[in-house]
Scaffold this motif. Structure first.
Motif, PDB file in Angstrom:
ATOM      1  N   CYS A  50       0.826  -1.211   0.000  1.00 42.15           N
ATOM      2  CA  CYS A  50       0.000   0.000   0.000  1.00 42.15           C
ATOM      3  C   CYS A  50       0.860   1.260   0.000  1.00 42.15           C
ATOM      4  CB  CYS A  50      -0.911   0.037   1.221  1.00 42.15           C
ATOM      5  SG  CYS A  50      -2.030  -1.366   1.332  1.00 42.15           S
ATOM      6  N   HIS A  51       1.944   1.228   0.761  1.00 43.40           N
ATOM      7  CA  HIS A  51       2.828   2.377   0.908  1.00 43.40           C
ATOM      8  C   HIS A  51       4.015   2.198  -0.024  1.00 43.40           C
ATOM      9  CE1 HIS A  51       0.963   3.663   4.794  1.00 43.40           C
ATOM     10  NE2 HIS A  51       0.739   2.370   4.936  1.00 43.40           N
ATOM     11  N   GLU A  52       3.956   2.787  -1.212  1.00 44.28           N
ATOM     12  CA  GLU A  52       5.015   2.595  -2.206  1.00 44.28           C
ATOM     13  C   GLU A  52       6.395   2.964  -1.685  1.00 44.28           C
ATOM     14  OE1 GLU A  52       4.081   4.559  -5.841  1.00 44.28           O
ATOM     15  OE2 GLU A  52       2.272   3.391  -6.154  1.00 44.28           O
ATOM     16  N   LYS A  53       6.461   3.990  -0.831  1.00 37.03           N
ATOM     17  CA  LYS A  53       7.757   4.455  -0.336  1.00 37.03           C
ATOM     18  C   LYS A  53       8.057   3.930   1.061  1.00 37.03           C
ATOM     19  CE  LYS A  53       7.599   8.586  -3.155  1.00 37.03           C
ATOM     20  NZ  LYS A  53       7.557  10.035  -3.194  1.00 37.03           N
ATOM     21  N   GLY A  54       7.346   2.918   1.513  1.00 33.34           N
ATOM     22  CA  GLY A  54       7.544   2.376   2.844  1.00 33.34           C
ATOM     23  C   GLY A  54       6.560   2.998   3.824  1.00 33.34           C
ATOM     24  N   PRO A  55       6.664   2.662   5.100  1.00 31.51           N
ATOM     25  CA  PRO A  55       5.721   3.153   6.097  1.00 31.51           C
ATOM     26  C   PRO A  55       5.615   4.673   6.097  1.00 31.51           C
ATOM     27  CG  PRO A  55       7.106   1.466   7.044  1.00 31.51           C
ATOM     28  CD  PRO A  55       7.672   1.792   5.683  1.00 31.51           C
ATOM     29  N   GLY A  56       4.418   5.148   6.388  1.00 31.33           N
ATOM     30  CA  GLY A  56       4.150   6.581   6.425  1.00 31.33           C
ATOM     31  C   GLY A  56       2.995   6.934   5.526  1.00 31.33           C
TER      32      GLY A  56
END
Length: 90
Positions: A50-56
């Protein structure tokens, strides 16, 4: 609409910590959407699903993202809500 976007931004900012909330609630005109974040973490095991760039914060998150990405995943997995009233609760 501005209020909704501001609320979504604030909610996602708060959820962007190392320990994200177990459940997130997104206000919507046709009924709030409750998102079981912890359940999705345990099921998918990969934040980048869901988070393409990782958590956040999810870049571009909003109604269009949810209707395409979330609903699309639920349809593909044949699991989870796919109809309006299954996510939006008044």
């Amino acid at each position: 609409m501005k209020r909704l976007l501001a609320t979504l931004a604030l909610t996602l900012f708060a959820a962007g910590t190392a320990f994200a909330a177990d459940t997130l609630t997104f206000p919507a005109r046709n009924g709030n959407v409750t998102f079981p974040h912890k359940m999705h973490q345990e099921l998918l095991k990969d934040c980048k699903s869901c988070h393409e760039k990782g958590p956040g914060k999810i870049e571009g998150f909003g109604k269009d993202f949810a209707h395409k990405t979330c609903k699309g995943c639920h349809e593909q997995m044949k699991k989870g809500p796919t109809r309006c009233g299954e996510c939006h609760k008044k």
